[in-house]
Write a protein that holds these residues in place. Sequence first.
Motif, PDB file in Angstrom:
ATOM      1  N   CYS A 104      31.973  40.482  70.215  1.00 55.02           N
ATOM      2  CA  CYS A 104      30.676  40.769  70.830  1.00 55.02           C
ATOM      3  C   CYS A 104      30.036  41.987  70.167  1.00 55.02           C
ATOM      4  N   ILE A 130      34.717  37.242  71.878  1.00 51.61           N
ATOM      5  CA  ILE A 130      33.902  36.186  72.468  1.00 51.61           C
ATOM      6  C   ILE A 130      34.825  35.007  72.742  1.00 51.61           C
ATOM      7  N   LYS A 186      35.750  29.031  73.917  1.00 52.19           N
ATOM      8  CA  LYS A 186      34.899  27.956  74.472  1.00 52.19           C
ATOM      9  C   LYS A 186      33.428  28.234  74.178  1.00 52.19           C
ATOM     10  N   ARG A 187      33.031  29.505  74.295  1.00 58.31           N
ATOM     11  CA  ARG A 187      31.634  29.871  74.007  1.00 58.31           C
ATOM     12  C   ARG A 187      31.320  29.611  72.541  1.00 58.31           C
ATOM     13  N   GLN A 229      28.458  27.361  71.069  1.00 57.46           N
ATOM     14  CA  GLN A 229      27.450  28.073  70.277  1.00 57.46           C
ATOM     15  C   GLN A 229      28.158  28.862  69.166  1.00 57.46           C
ATOM     16  N   ALA A 276      27.166  32.429  68.194  1.00 53.90           N
ATOM     17  CA  ALA A 276      27.041  33.439  69.252  1.00 53.90           C
ATOM     18  C   ALA A 276      27.453  34.821  68.734  1.00 53.90           C
ATOM     19  N   CYS A 334      29.351  38.124  73.929  1.00 55.63           N
ATOM     20  CA  CYS A 334      30.180  37.463  74.931  1.00 55.63           C
ATOM     21  C   CYS A 334      29.279  37.010  76.074  1.00 55.63           C
ATOM     22  N   ILE A 335      29.797  36.192  76.936  1.00 51.72           N
ATOM     23  CA  ILE A 335      28.980  35.631  78.022  1.00 51.72           C
ATOM     24  C   ILE A 335      28.456  36.717  78.950  1.00 51.72           C
ATOM     25  N   ASP A 337      24.033  37.665  79.275  1.00 55.05           N
ATOM     26  CA  ASP A 337      23.213  37.473  80.495  1.00 55.05           C
ATOM     27  C   ASP A 337      22.096  38.461  80.593  1.00 55.05           C
TER      28      ASP A 337
END
Length: 103
Positions: free
Chosen positions: A77, A84, A87-88, A92, A95, A98-99, A103
């Motif tokens: 990240c 990260i 699965k993310r 993507q 990316a 990180c999730i 946000d």
Amino acid sequence: MSEQLKSEFTKRIIELQSRVSSIHEDFADGRAADWSEQAGERENDEVLNALESEAKIEIQQLSNAITRIDNGSYGVCMDCGEEIAAKRLEVQPSATKCIQCAD
């Protein structure tokens, strides 16, 4: 693993560059003489412009991801420095956050 990702990203970039070339060829074909056909072509041009923009954005994102693979920062990240989630990255691959930070 990183070489496989780079290969996948490079293949996708080549596909996208081919799509952009096809769009440019379509634009180069010119316009019909009929006014009603020209209106339809203008709508088609808008769609093609949007597709070209999306392709160029994805090319840049994938190129940046390859750079991050090369410098060892892929999957980390950019905001918090945490890893990260895999699965993310599957969803993507380009990316950069990180999730939680996204946000």
